[in-house]
Enzyme design. Structure first.
Site, PDB file in Angstrom:
ATOM      1  N   HIS A 237     -15.321  12.614 -41.675  1.00  0.00           N
ATOM      2  CA  HIS A 237     -16.091  13.851 -41.554  1.00  0.00           C
ATOM      3  C   HIS A 237     -15.414  14.932 -42.378  1.00  0.00           C
ATOM      4  CE1 HIS A 237     -16.817  12.441 -37.105  1.00  0.00           C
ATOM      5  NE2 HIS A 237     -17.521  11.732 -37.954  1.00  0.00           N
ATOM      6  N   ILE A 238     -16.105  15.498 -43.328  1.00  0.00           N
ATOM      7  CA  ILE A 238     -15.551  16.624 -44.076  1.00  0.00           C
ATOM      8  C   ILE A 238     -16.563  17.753 -44.059  1.00  0.00           C
ATOM      9  CG2 ILE A 238     -13.993  15.311 -45.564  1.00  0.00           C
ATOM     10  CD1 ILE A 238     -16.166  15.443 -47.749  1.00  0.00           C
TER      11      ILE A 238
END
Lengths: 508, 146
Positions: free
Chosen positions: A444-445
């Site tokens: 997740h970014i």
């Protein structure tokens, strides 16, 4: 499909490919596909540009050698520099990371929406404002609980461990239609159950006349006097021998440009295109995560059953989230410590493994630098506080494993690879583990083109419109002002839908 | 090899020999497959890594005098010396050394555990399971409605 063009079917062209649309959307993942479908259904002509290839259910199989290079950016070797280096897997294909993710769907927590409203001044950001967006998204991608027959033994053990520790467990809701637990999510769903954007939003957009150009990297947004006017790119793909080939250039003329390339590529594209906002690339959050492999006497066969059935949110207040995730042997071996005999002895017990993991909600931000040539370099360091939280999360994961009956737990720490009982958990703290000794990963970014009402503190406004640029938008996780502490896909789709609705309103 | 040169292939071959899982149950020699997989993989790396990777291999090969491996080139060391040397790289306080070995290991082991025989030895048969999962999904759709 006629309205999908990719490297192969443009090779015969002698010159650049040109097209024209009301809107061009760059990226076909959670954000890009959602906004494209919204705009196409609203009557706009839409072109989608996707760097990755177009693959469908019949292309998906269990062979890592084939699937990883096809579906992942840089064949899965992307990483975030810093202390420690963080392994980051990003989908690069039509559908983006929604094709390779675990399909967990969570609404943006109320307290996060409140932070967005208070800290960034994001307008119409209450749970009530977002409720219709979540409902729309959940309908579009078929968010539903898992059928009980799809739950594997690893999920049962995770639930047992949590229950024995007195920790609450929340069943996942996933974008799926009667997923039966083939558990090859990370290589694309081979049964058609997972409802990625590839089989939901993108067909919706295409059915309403949208055109998709795959195998095409967007190189620059065309800007005229501060106004976005389209995008230029180039087709690129590997030929049968595996050699990377360049094809013709692509030029899309559009009244509106929507960037949805993800939190590393979106800021890079904006910077390559000459956007100067100092916040582009800053505010980089990545939910650092770790895993602990429990070994059990019984045969668990974690590859039979849904990829992830539930999460433990008992420690959400501390920013810690726990779950299991069955992954193929190649993925276990790639990141487990040791080699040779040590690796063989571990992998012989593959069918006795439960891979449990955790994510840690960020307390500080990193940054995506853009190097000369436009190449993004993400950088993120764990603070000493984060190191403590990783150790705490590891301790809790170990406790869950032992409470479920694990015999030993293998950890992602240099210098302390294995513990064999609850009594050994203090070794996590006694061993002097530092950030550099930890193997951390993320999927997740977010945050690098953050939303906000103040152009001096944000890149886009409350609706995703880039400050100081006309007709230019961002619609992916890079607009999140803060980390959200949960799987972000549904939040991305909701925010992107909102951006699409706003564009339609402005258009009139 | 498409992406490894003759010299870097030799260094990788020596590394793969050390990294390859070996036990009574996993007594397969898949070093050529691991090498082929690594070579193929190298072509997919982004340009900066594609350039840095062979340099890293040369550092492994010629770094013995600096990193406690003696004066012999890595690929010419005896097996025990190679194992000690690679272990030293894996436990190094210098991040770049650890990351290089981890990177090579990841790629090579992904190649190992892509081999059907290796997977069979550890009891993993995803293709058969996918067929069962497809049949189960049909049943679920009949039971609960599509």
């Amino acid at each position: 499909m006629e309205n999908i063009r990719n490297y192969k079917n443009v090779l015969s062209l002698s010159g650049p490919v040109e097209d024209r649309a009301d809107a061009v959307v760059i990226g076909t993942g959670a954000g890009g596909a959602a906004v494209a479908a919204e705009l196409a259904e609203g009557g706009m002509s839409v072109v989608l540009v996707e760097e990755g290839g177009y693959f469908t259910e019949r292309d998906f199989n269990s062979n890592p050698a084939e699937m990883i290079p096809k579906l992942y950016r840089d064949a899965g070797t992307t990483f975030i520099t810093g202390k420690p280096t963080i392994i980051f897997s990003e989908g690069r294909c039509v559908g983006g990371s929604t094709v390779v993710n675990g399909a967990m769907c969570w609404r943006t927590p109320d307290d996060i929406l409140q932070r967005w409203a208070w800290e960034a001044g994001v307008e119409k950001c209450s749970p009530e404002d977002f409720q219709p967006l979540f409902e729309k998204v959940e309908g579009r991608i078929h968010v539903a609980p898992q059928d009980p027959e799809s739950i594997g033994r690893d999920a049962e053990l995770f639930e047992l461990g949590c229950k024995n520790m007195g920790f609450s467990v929340t069943p996942d809701r996933r974008n799926q239609i009667h997923c039966s637990g083939a558990n090859l999510c990370i290589f694309g769903c081979p049964t058609g159950a997972k409802q990625s954007t590839l089989v939901t939003y993108i067909p919706r957009a295409l059915d309403r006349g949208a055109r998709l150009y795959a195998d095409c990297k967007a190189e620059k947004i065309l800007m005229k006097n501060g106004r976005a006017a389209g995008v230029s790119g180039r087709f690129k793909a590997r030929d049968e021998s595996g050699k990377l080939r360049k094809g013709p250039k692509l030029r899309i003329h559009a009244d509106r440009v929507i960037v949805a390339c993800g939190a590393i590529q979106s800021p890079a594209l904006l910077k390559r295109s000459g956007l100067k906002n100092r916040w582009i690339g800053r505010n980089f959050y990545c939910h650092p995560g770790g895993k602990a492999i429990g070994l059990y006497d019984e045969e668990v066969n974690s590859w039979k059953g849904v990829h992830q059935a539930a999460q433990c949110h008992e420690f959400i207040g501390e920013g810690l989230l726990f779950a299991i995730a069955g992954v193929p042997p190649a993925f276990v071996a790639m990141s487990a410590p040791g080699w040779g005999l040590e690796m063989a002895e571990l992998m012989e017990k593959y069918n006795h493994m439960v891979v449990a993991g955790f994510l840690v909600e960020d307390t500080h931000a990193g940054r995506v630098h853009v190097l000369p040539g436009g190449y993004p370099l993400p950088r993120y360091n764990l603070t000493s506080f984060d190191v403590e939280r990783v150790l705490r999360a590891s301790a809790i994961t170990c406790a869950i494993h032992f409470a479920a009956g694990a015999r030993e737990v293998h950890l992602p720490f240099e210098g302390l690879p294995v513990i064999r009982s609850v009594d050994e958990i203090p070794k996590l703290y006694e061993s002097g583990i530092k950030a550099r000794d930890m193997e951390i990963f993320t999927v997740h970014i977010m945050g690098t083109c953050r939303m906000g009402r103040d152009p001096k503190r944000s890149v886009v406004d409350s609706w995703g419109k880039v400050h100081g640029a006309e007709n230019l938008y961002v619609a992916d996780a890079s607009v999140f002002p803060t980390p959200i502490g949960k799987n972000p896909m549904e939040s991305i789709m909701a925010v992107a839908t909102r951006t699409g609705q706003r564009i339609l309103e402005e258009r009139g | 090899m498409k992406n490894l040169s003759g010299r870097t292939e030799g260094i990788m071959r020596a590394l793969v020999a050390i990294l390859q899982p070996r036990s009574e149950k996993l007594d397969l020699d898949l070093s050529q497959e691991m090498l082929d997989f690594s070579d193929e993989f190298l072509g997919h790396l982004p340009a900066p890594l594609r350039l840095a990777f062979p340099l890293g291999l040369y550092l492994v090969e010629f770094g013995g005098p600096i990193f406690g491996g003696g004066f012999a080139r890595f690929s010419k060391m005896d097996r025990q010396a190679q194992e000690r040397y690679v272990a030293g790289w894996g436990a190094s306080r210098l991040g770049i050394r650890r990351e290089l070995i981890k990177g090579v290991k990841s790629i090579a082991l992904a190649g190992y555990f892509s081999n059907p025989e290796a997977l069979s030895r550890i009891g993993y048969d995803p293709d058969a399971w996918v067929e069962e999962a497809r049949a189960l999904r049909k049943k679920l759709m009949e039971k609960y409605g599509a």
